[in-house]
Design a protein around this motif. Structure first.
Motif, PDB file in Angstrom:
ATOM      1  N   VAL A  23       3.666  -1.687  -9.650  1.00 16.38           N
ATOM      2  CA  VAL A  23       2.254  -1.339  -9.822  1.00 16.38           C
ATOM      3  C   VAL A  23       1.391  -2.145  -8.852  1.00 16.38           C
ATOM      4  O   VAL A  23       0.473  -1.606  -8.219  1.00 16.38           O
ATOM      5  N   GLU A  24       1.704  -3.428  -8.695  1.00 18.81           N
ATOM      6  CA  GLU A  24       0.972  -4.283  -7.756  1.00 18.81           C
ATOM      7  C   GLU A  24       1.095  -3.746  -6.329  1.00 18.81           C
ATOM      8  O   GLU A  24       0.118  -3.722  -5.577  1.00 18.81           O
ATOM      9  N   GLU A  25       2.279  -3.306  -5.957  1.00 21.28           N
ATOM     10  CA  GLU A  25       2.480  -2.775  -4.608  1.00 21.28           C
ATOM     11  C   GLU A  25       1.720  -1.464  -4.412  1.00 21.28           C
ATOM     12  O   GLU A  25       1.141  -1.232  -3.343  1.00 21.28           O
ATOM     13  N   LEU A  26       1.722  -0.601  -5.414  1.00 24.65           N
ATOM     14  CA  LEU A  26       0.934   0.635  -5.306  1.00 24.65           C
ATOM     15  C   LEU A  26      -0.538   0.298  -5.099  1.00 24.65           C
ATOM     16  O   LEU A  26      -1.216   0.949  -4.293  1.00 24.65           O
ATOM     17  N   ASN A  27      -1.030  -0.707  -5.799  1.00 23.32           N
ATOM     18  CA  ASN A  27      -2.421  -1.138  -5.603  1.00 23.32           C
ATOM     19  C   ASN A  27      -2.621  -1.702  -4.200  1.00 23.32           C
ATOM     20  O   ASN A  27      -3.629  -1.432  -3.552  1.00 23.32           O
ATOM     21  N   LYS A  28      -1.664  -2.478  -3.726  1.00 24.24           N
ATOM     22  CA  LYS A  28      -1.762  -3.103  -2.406  1.00 24.24           C
ATOM     23  C   LYS A  28      -1.848  -2.049  -1.296  1.00 24.24           C
ATOM     24  O   LYS A  28      -2.608  -2.212  -0.343  1.00 24.24           O
ATOM     25  N   ILE A  29      -1.080  -0.993  -1.417  1.00 25.39           N
ATOM     26  CA  ILE A  29      -1.102   0.044  -0.379  1.00 25.39           C
ATOM     27  C   ILE A  29      -2.151   1.114  -0.675  1.00 25.39           C
ATOM     28  O   ILE A  29      -2.183   2.150  -0.040  1.00 25.39           O
ATOM     29  N   ARG A  30      -3.009   0.829  -1.628  1.00 27.20           N
ATOM     30  CA  ARG A  30      -4.133   1.696  -1.996  1.00 27.20           C
ATOM     31  C   ARG A  30      -3.677   3.098  -2.373  1.00 27.20           C
ATOM     32  O   ARG A  30      -4.256   4.101  -1.952  1.00 27.20           O
ATOM     33  N   ALA A  31      -2.625   3.157  -3.155  1.00 28.57           N
ATOM     34  CA  ALA A  31      -2.146   4.447  -3.655  1.00 28.57           C
ATOM     35  C   ALA A  31      -3.202   5.026  -4.590  1.00 28.57           C
ATOM     36  O   ALA A  31      -3.790   4.305  -5.380  1.00 28.57           O
ATOM     37  N   HIS A  32      -3.427   6.321  -4.470  1.00 30.76           N
ATOM     38  CA  HIS A  32      -4.352   7.003  -5.378  1.00 30.76           C
ATOM     39  C   HIS A  32      -3.522   7.846  -6.335  1.00 30.76           C
ATOM     40  O   HIS A  32      -2.842   8.780  -5.915  1.00 30.76           O
ATOM     41  N   ARG A  33      -3.568   7.496  -7.596  1.00 31.57           N
ATOM     42  CA  ARG A  33      -2.783   8.207  -8.606  1.00 31.57           C
ATOM     43  C   ARG A  33      -3.415   9.565  -8.885  1.00 31.57           C
ATOM     44  O   ARG A  33      -4.596   9.666  -9.187  1.00 31.57           O
ATOM     45  N   ILE A  34      -2.605  10.630  -8.777  1.00 28.86           N
ATOM     46  CA  ILE A  34      -3.116  11.983  -8.993  1.00 28.86           C
ATOM     47  C   ILE A  34      -2.569  12.618 -10.263  1.00 28.86           C
ATOM     48  O   ILE A  34      -3.134  13.582 -10.760  1.00 28.86           O
ATOM     49  N   MET A  35      -1.464  12.101 -10.756  1.00 31.50           N
ATOM     50  CA  MET A  35      -0.848  12.554 -12.006  1.00 31.50           C
ATOM     51  C   MET A  35      -0.135  11.360 -12.613  1.00 31.50           C
ATOM     52  O   MET A  35      -0.090  10.285 -12.009  1.00 31.50           O
ATOM     53  N   ASN A  36       0.446  11.525 -13.795  1.00 31.33           N
ATOM     54  CA  ASN A  36       1.080  10.381 -14.463  1.00 31.33           C
ATOM     55  C   ASN A  36       2.015   9.607 -13.546  1.00 31.33           C
ATOM     56  O   ASN A  36       1.976   8.387 -13.507  1.00 31.33           O
ATOM     57  N   ASN A  37       2.885  10.285 -12.853  1.00 39.02           N
ATOM     58  CA  ASN A  37       3.884   9.619 -12.015  1.00 39.02           C
ATOM     59  C   ASN A  37       3.848  10.125 -10.585  1.00 39.02           C
ATOM     60  O   ASN A  37       4.886  10.323  -9.953  1.00 39.02           O
TER      61      ASN A  37
END
Length: 103
Positions: A23-37
């Motif tokens: 989760v920290e890495e997704l935040n670091k790479i500025r991932a934008h969540r579009i659905m649950n997974n």
């Protein structure tokens, strides 16, 4: 820099709580969540394989992850999480996520 659609199945009973580094890495790479997974990312690699290899190190052996390069000009979502269409409209970001993955 390239846009990717990333989806994953995390199989631990505790869900996301078991994967704080992921989760920290997704935040670091500025991932934008579009659905649950599923999320969108804009990173300094053209290789879906490099992105998957980078993220899989933060998951467990039985988890699944998939990445596909995306053409944001020909993408649109209906009922995606808030901000998805805005993310598509405003990317590329002035600076892509601060991580260079091996290609």
């Amino acid at each position: 820099m390239a846009f990717f659609f990333v989806t994953f199945d995390i199989n631990h009973d505790d869900g996301y709580e078991h994967y704080p580094k992921f989760v920290e890495e997704l935040n670091k790479i500025r991932a934008h969540r579009i659905m649950n997974n599923a999320c969108l990312v804009n990173v300094k690699t053209g290789s879906a394989k490099a992105l998957v290899e980078h993220l899989k190190a933060l998951l467990e052996e039985t988890d699944r992850i998939f990445a596909a390069r995306l053409d944001t000009e020909n993408s649109y979502f209906l009922h995606a999480y808030p901000g998805t269409n805005e993310w598509l409209e405003h990317n590329p970001l002035p600076t892509p996520a601060p991580i260079k993955l091996d290609s």
